[in-house]
Design an enzyme around this catalytic site. Structure first.
Site, mmCIF file in Angstrom:
data_model
loop_
_atom_site.group_PDB
_atom_site.id
_atom_site.type_symbol
_atom_site.label_atom_id
_atom_site.label_comp_id
_atom_site.label_asym_id
_atom_site.label_seq_id
_atom_site.Cartn_x
_atom_site.Cartn_y
_atom_site.Cartn_z
ATOM 1 N N ASP A 44 -11.583 85.599 -4.110
ATOM 2 C CA ASP A 44 -12.310 85.704 -5.742
ATOM 3 C C ASP A 44 -13.226 86.576 -6.021
ATOM 4 O O ASP A 44 -13.504 87.204 -7.353
ATOM 5 C CB ASP A 44 -13.766 84.401 -5.802
ATOM 6 C CG ASP A 44 -14.559 84.534 -4.851
ATOM 7 O OD1 ASP A 44 -14.582 85.698 -3.331
ATOM 8 O OD2 ASP A 44 -15.477 84.120 -4.435
ATOM 9 N N ASP A 83 -8.998 81.632 -1.752
ATOM 10 C CA ASP A 83 -10.548 80.914 -2.245
ATOM 11 C C ASP A 83 -10.734 80.245 -3.337
ATOM 12 O O ASP A 83 -10.403 80.311 -4.258
ATOM 13 C CB ASP A 83 -11.217 83.218 -2.472
ATOM 14 C CG ASP A 83 -12.242 83.269 -1.395
ATOM 15 O OD1 ASP A 83 -12.338 82.685 -0.157
ATOM 16 O OD2 ASP A 83 -12.094 84.740 -2.276
ATOM 17 N N LYS A 113 -9.524 79.588 1.933
ATOM 18 C CA LYS A 113 -10.850 80.135 2.242
ATOM 19 C C LYS A 113 -12.520 79.653 1.569
ATOM 20 O O LYS A 113 -12.368 79.707 0.393
ATOM 21 C CB LYS A 113 -10.674 81.711 2.914
ATOM 22 C CG LYS A 113 -12.198 81.753 2.995
ATOM 23 C CD LYS A 113 -12.739 83.434 3.400
ATOM 24 C CE LYS A 113 -12.428 84.891 2.378
ATOM 25 N NZ LYS A 113 -14.084 84.548 1.530
ATOM 26 N N GLU A 115 -17.464 79.328 1.190
ATOM 27 C CA GLU A 115 -17.723 80.201 1.890
ATOM 28 C C GLU A 115 -19.226 79.517 2.235
ATOM 29 O O GLU A 115 -19.667 78.139 1.118
ATOM 30 C CB GLU A 115 -18.402 81.354 1.215
ATOM 31 C CG GLU A 115 -17.706 82.467 0.803
ATOM 32 C CD GLU A 115 -18.558 82.859 -0.492
ATOM 33 O OE1 GLU A 115 -19.623 83.511 -1.253
ATOM 34 O OE2 GLU A 115 -17.905 84.200 -1.252
ATOM 35 N N GLU A 182 -18.608 88.573 7.226
ATOM 36 C CA GLU A 182 -18.878 89.769 7.045
ATOM 37 C C GLU A 182 -20.257 90.339 6.738
ATOM 38 O O GLU A 182 -21.155 89.575 6.502
ATOM 39 C CB GLU A 182 -18.987 89.146 4.867
ATOM 40 C CG GLU A 182 -19.201 90.757 3.310
ATOM 41 C CD GLU A 182 -18.109 90.614 2.637
ATOM 42 O OE1 GLU A 182 -17.966 89.278 2.696
ATOM 43 O OE2 GLU A 182 -18.568 91.215 2.015
HETATM 44 O O1 KIV Z 1 -13.062 88.220 -2.312
HETATM 45 C C1 KIV Z 1 -13.293 88.664 -1.381
HETATM 46 O O2 KIV Z 1 -12.095 89.376 -1.677
HETATM 47 C C2 KIV Z 1 -13.686 88.195 0.282
HETATM 48 C C3 KIV Z 1 -13.266 88.976 1.290
HETATM 49 C C4 KIV Z 1 -14.632 90.091 0.860
HETATM 50 C C5 KIV Z 1 -13.870 88.872 2.363
HETATM 51 O O3 KIV Z 1 -14.126 87.044 0.355
#
Ligand code: KIV
Length: 277
Positions: A44, A83, A113, A115, A182
């Site tokens: 994202d 994401d 993915k 968070e 991260e």
């Molecule tokens: O959105 C993204 O690019 C990420 C990376 C920083 C791992 O989550």
């Protein structure tokens, strides 16, 4: 060979480093895939590096699906991880499963993915139950930028480090196949990598993680002012692009582009007829 969640599992078992870069479009994804990258993350972060927002919070499901589709078309062997954008999974377990499903069904991603730590484990469990592989993301989680008060290194004191370790264990227990870690101190990255059985993909988490990920605009110096300490610039592509754009502008203005080799010809006879029209 097609990379899958099994590739990630075996890489950890065999102590082989896992490589991941962000990608947001077909041609870049194809270049990375042909270079042999294990996974392409449609992050994202596209909100910032592609769409020009100041953070990732305004990214929508439609943005993510649009870019994931393009990346998936360019990815022959790499695993495409998409994401989940802000508020596409925090709201409920139901929303999380529906939106994860859209990234797989419409975006053709191989995994998603999201968070967060313990608080998103019910969502992870439900998505995994729907047969969708989930990559977790802890440490500095940009969707919580307002809660963190800025982009800062996480887990610096013992209490904060303990919370990140507990979150990593919770994600592993919930069924995540890998975790992005991260912006934490390198010794904490090492500790978590050794303590957890699933691969830890670091970004600003030191060299001992099972793999690494970078935003490609950062490693090619294509994205403006902010350059986090953890980024290594592999090529000054931004500078080369700027030079090329300036040269093009100058040559067009001076009438030096296009040349004959860039133009299509016509017979002399046709040309004279053209002027008789
Ligand atoms: O959105 C993204 O690019 C990420 C990376 C920083 C791992 O989550």
């Amino acid at each position: 060979m097609k990379n899958t969640v099994t590739t990630f599992k075996n890489a950890k078992l065999n102590h082989e480093k896992i490589t991941m870069l962000t990608a947001y479009d077909y041609s870049t994804a194809k270049l990375m895939d042909e270079a042999g990258i294990n996974a392409l993350l449609v992050g994202d972060s596209l909100g910032m590096v592609i769409l020009g927002y100041e953070d990732t919070l305004s990214v929508t499901m439609e943005d993510m699906i649009h870019h994931t589709r393009a990346v998936s078309r360019g990815a022959k062997d790499s695993l495409v991880v998409a994401d989940m954008p802000f508020m596409s999974y925090q709201t409920s377990v139901y929303d999380a499963v529906v939106n994860a499903g859209r990234l797989i069904k419409e975006g053709r991603a191989g995994a998603i993915k999201l968070e967060g730590g313990k608080e998103v484990c019910p969502q992870i469990e439900a998505i995994v139950r729907a047969s969708i592989p989930v990559m977790g993301h802890i440490g500095l989680t940009p969707q919580s930028i307002h809660a963190f008060g800025g982009f800062k290194v996480q887990g610096k004191d013992l209490e904060a480090a303990k919370k990140i370790i507990e979150d990593a264990k919770a994600l592993e227990a919930a069924g995540a196949f890998a975790i992005v870690l991260e912006c934490v101190p390198a010794p904490l990255g090492k500790y978590i990598t050794e303590a957890i059985s699933i691969p830890i993909i670091g970004i600003g988490a030191g060299k001992d993680c099972d793999g690494q990920v970078l935003v490609y605009q950062d490693m090619l110096a294509m994205y403006g002012a902010i350059q986090p300490k953890f980024v290594k610039v592999y090529s000054q592509v931004g500078e080369s692009m700027g030079e090329a754009f300036k040269n093009y502008i100058q040559e067009v203005k001076e009438g030096n582009f296009p040349e004959d080799i860039h133009s299509f010809n016509m017979s002399e006879q046709m040309v004279s007829k053209l002027y008789e029209l």
